[in-house]
Write an enzyme that holds these catalytic residues in place. Structure first.
Site, PDB file in Angstrom:
ATOM      1  N   ASP A 165      25.885  -9.276   1.532  1.00  0.00           N
ATOM      2  CA  ASP A 165      25.433 -10.675   1.575  1.00  0.00           C
ATOM      3  C   ASP A 165      25.479 -11.328   0.203  1.00  0.00           C
ATOM      4  O   ASP A 165      25.679 -12.541   0.087  1.00  0.00           O
ATOM      5  CB  ASP A 165      24.035 -10.765   2.181  1.00  0.00           C
ATOM      6  CG  ASP A 165      24.157 -10.666   3.694  1.00  0.00           C
ATOM      7  OD1 ASP A 165      24.334  -9.550   4.202  1.00  0.00           O
ATOM      8  OD2 ASP A 165      24.147 -11.723   4.359  1.00  0.00           O
ATOM      9  N   ARG A 178      25.811 -15.761  12.354  1.00  0.00           N
ATOM     10  CA  ARG A 178      25.226 -14.905  11.330  1.00  0.00           C
ATOM     11  C   ARG A 178      26.338 -14.123  10.637  1.00  0.00           C
ATOM     12  O   ARG A 178      27.482 -14.147  11.078  1.00  0.00           O
ATOM     13  CB  ARG A 178      24.187 -13.967  11.947  1.00  0.00           C
ATOM     14  CG  ARG A 178      24.684 -13.340  13.262  1.00  0.00           C
ATOM     15  CD  ARG A 178      24.197 -11.981  13.512  1.00  0.00           C
ATOM     16  NE  ARG A 178      24.636 -11.057  12.493  1.00  0.00           N
ATOM     17  CZ  ARG A 178      25.877 -10.541  12.400  1.00  0.00           C
ATOM     18  NH1 ARG A 178      26.828 -10.860  13.259  1.00  0.00           N
ATOM     19  NH2 ARG A 178      26.188  -9.691  11.430  1.00  0.00           N
TER      20      ARG A 178
HETATM   21  O1  MRU Z   1      21.122 -10.944   9.202  1.00  0.00           O
HETATM   22  P1  MRU Z   1      22.609 -10.915   9.405  1.00  0.00           P
HETATM   23  O2  MRU Z   1      23.006 -10.425  10.747  1.00  0.00           O
HETATM   24  O3  MRU Z   1      23.247 -12.228   9.038  1.00  0.00           O
HETATM   25  O4  MRU Z   1      23.116  -9.848   8.354  1.00  0.00           O
HETATM   26  C1  MRU Z   1      24.478  -9.588   8.227  1.00  0.00           C
HETATM   27  C2  MRU Z   1      24.782  -8.510   7.264  1.00  0.00           C
HETATM   28  O5  MRU Z   1      23.922  -7.958   6.617  1.00  0.00           O
HETATM   29  C3  MRU Z   1      26.229  -8.183   7.034  1.00  0.00           C
HETATM   30  O6  MRU Z   1      26.366  -6.832   6.692  1.00  0.00           O
HETATM   31  C4  MRU Z   1      26.759  -9.037   5.884  1.00  0.00           C
HETATM   32  O7  MRU Z   1      26.511 -10.400   6.110  1.00  0.00           O
HETATM   33  C5  MRU Z   1      28.168  -8.833   5.654  1.00  0.00           C
HETATM   34  S1  MRU Z   1      29.083  -9.409   7.048  1.00  0.00           S
HETATM   35  C6  MRU Z   1      30.578  -9.600   6.772  1.00  0.00           C
END
Ligand code: MRU
Length: 344
Positions: free
Chosen positions: A235, A46
């Site tokens: 993201d 993730r």
């Molecule tokens: O749902 P996830 O755990 O994949 O969400 C991750 C995040 O929101 C992070 O803050 C984002 O991907 C940036 S990570 C470098």
């Protein structure tokens, strides 16, 4: 040795199963692209940059598996592989960028064997580039962190989320490596507890002083003047700087503005999506209500109730003090400066 979120083993991919952290360090060896797709959906791997890398390796694995009568047949089957991977999670830009790049390379290839080799090499290249970008942006971002600061961060944005050095957590680690005295407040990040499970694990391993807080404690600490800045990952960043990140990020940005402290977003340029004019166009992943009614499989709410579970929210650009990328630290006006620093 820094922990590796994902590794290419020649004909399979090894990932650290992030759902088992912090109590177990379990590595999975995945030989099929469908397993990579499931691992992304289930958050075994993730974080925006890490799922971009995983998807690239997924396309490579899928390509190696294909038995085709002709180049056209191969490309048709490869499109199916890419679609399966693209259907896993909708918000992180990095994944779509990586899949598009793999597809374009395949289209340009001459014959099946040459395309397969090129796809494997390209996935490794994408991995190296993402890792290098996070190292560079961490170095640039560390300049923004003052000595003796308390920094609040959300979700998990370290080595595991990026298959590299980290984004927000990378900046923090780098500032610390430069000798700055720091303390981190890490939010637990409900519902899936990436902060409590993974950020706390990474910070503990790195020896950085921190306290774990629940998401709802952020206002308490910020209003008491106990936080010097907030730094988060992203993201997807729209052309005007509006940023999608883990649910709860917007709340932190509003708090930061109200209390006059900087709110920084750290992300590689592969997270930027200049095709979207604003954050309202960013697709937000809606996950199972069970992730809210249950914690690690244990029910915490009455049976049969309604629960909502948007995985990300949008922080409008007016709340963002600066966006830290490997190409530089970008401030308002984002619309011009994001475009200039990220030709896509
Ligand atoms: O749902 P996830 O755990 O994949 O969400 C991750 C995040 O929101 C992070 O803050 C984002 O991907 C940036 S990570 C470098």
């Amino acid at each position: 040795m820094p922990v590796k979120a994902i590794e290419w083993l020649g004909d399979k991919v090894r990932i650290l199963d992030q759902t088992r952290l912090p109590h177990e360090e379990v590595y999975l060896e995945l030989s099929y692209y469908q397993d990579i797709a499931s691992a992304i959906t289930e958050l075994k791997i993730r974080g925006a940059p890490a799922i971009g890398v995983a998807a690239a390796y997924g396309v490579a694995l899928g390509a190696l598996e294909i038995k085709a009568k002709s180049r056209d047949d191969f490309l048709e089957k490869l499109r199916g592989v890419s679609q399966t991977l693209a259907d896993t999670r909708p918000t992180a830009r990095n994944m779509f960028r990586a899949i598009d790049r793999m597809q374009q390379l395949a289209q340009a290839g001459e014959n099946i064997e040459q395309i397969k080799t090129a796809l494997v090499n390209e996935a490794i290249k994408i991995h190296n580039e993402e890792a290098e970008a996070t190292r560079k942006l961490s170095q640039l971002g560390a300049e923004l962190i003052e000595d003796s600061s308390t920094i609040l961060t959300h979700c998990n944005t370290g080595a595991l989320a990026t298959a590299g050095y980290g984004t927000a957590l990378g900046v923090i680690k780098q500032a610390r490596e430069q000798g700055k005295k720091l303390k981190v407040l890490a939010t637990e990040t409900r519902p899936l507890l990436q902060g409590a499970r993974i950020t706390a694990w990474e910070l503990k391993k790195a020896g950085i002083p921190f306290a774990l807080i629940t998401d709802s404690m952020a206002g308490y600490f910020i209003s008491r003047g106990e936080v010097n800045c907030v730094i988060v990952g992203a993201d997807r960043i729209a052309a005007n700087g509006d940023t999608a990140n883990k649910i709860g990020t917007y709340t932190l940005a509003v708090l930061a503005k109200e209390h006059g402290i900087p709110f920084y977003v750290a992300a590689p340029t592969t997270t930027i999506d200049l095709s979207l004019a604003s954050g309202t166009q960013i697709p937000i992943e809606q996950r199972s209500p069970e992730e809210v009614t249950h914690i690690q499989g244990i029910s915490i709410a009455p049976e049969g109730i309604e629960a909502a579970n948007p995985a990300f929210d949008i922080t409008p650009h007016r709340y963002i003090t600066a966006i830290i990328t490997e190409n530089g630290i970008i401030r308002e006006p984002y619309i011009e400066r994001l475009k200039r620093s990220n030709p896509q």
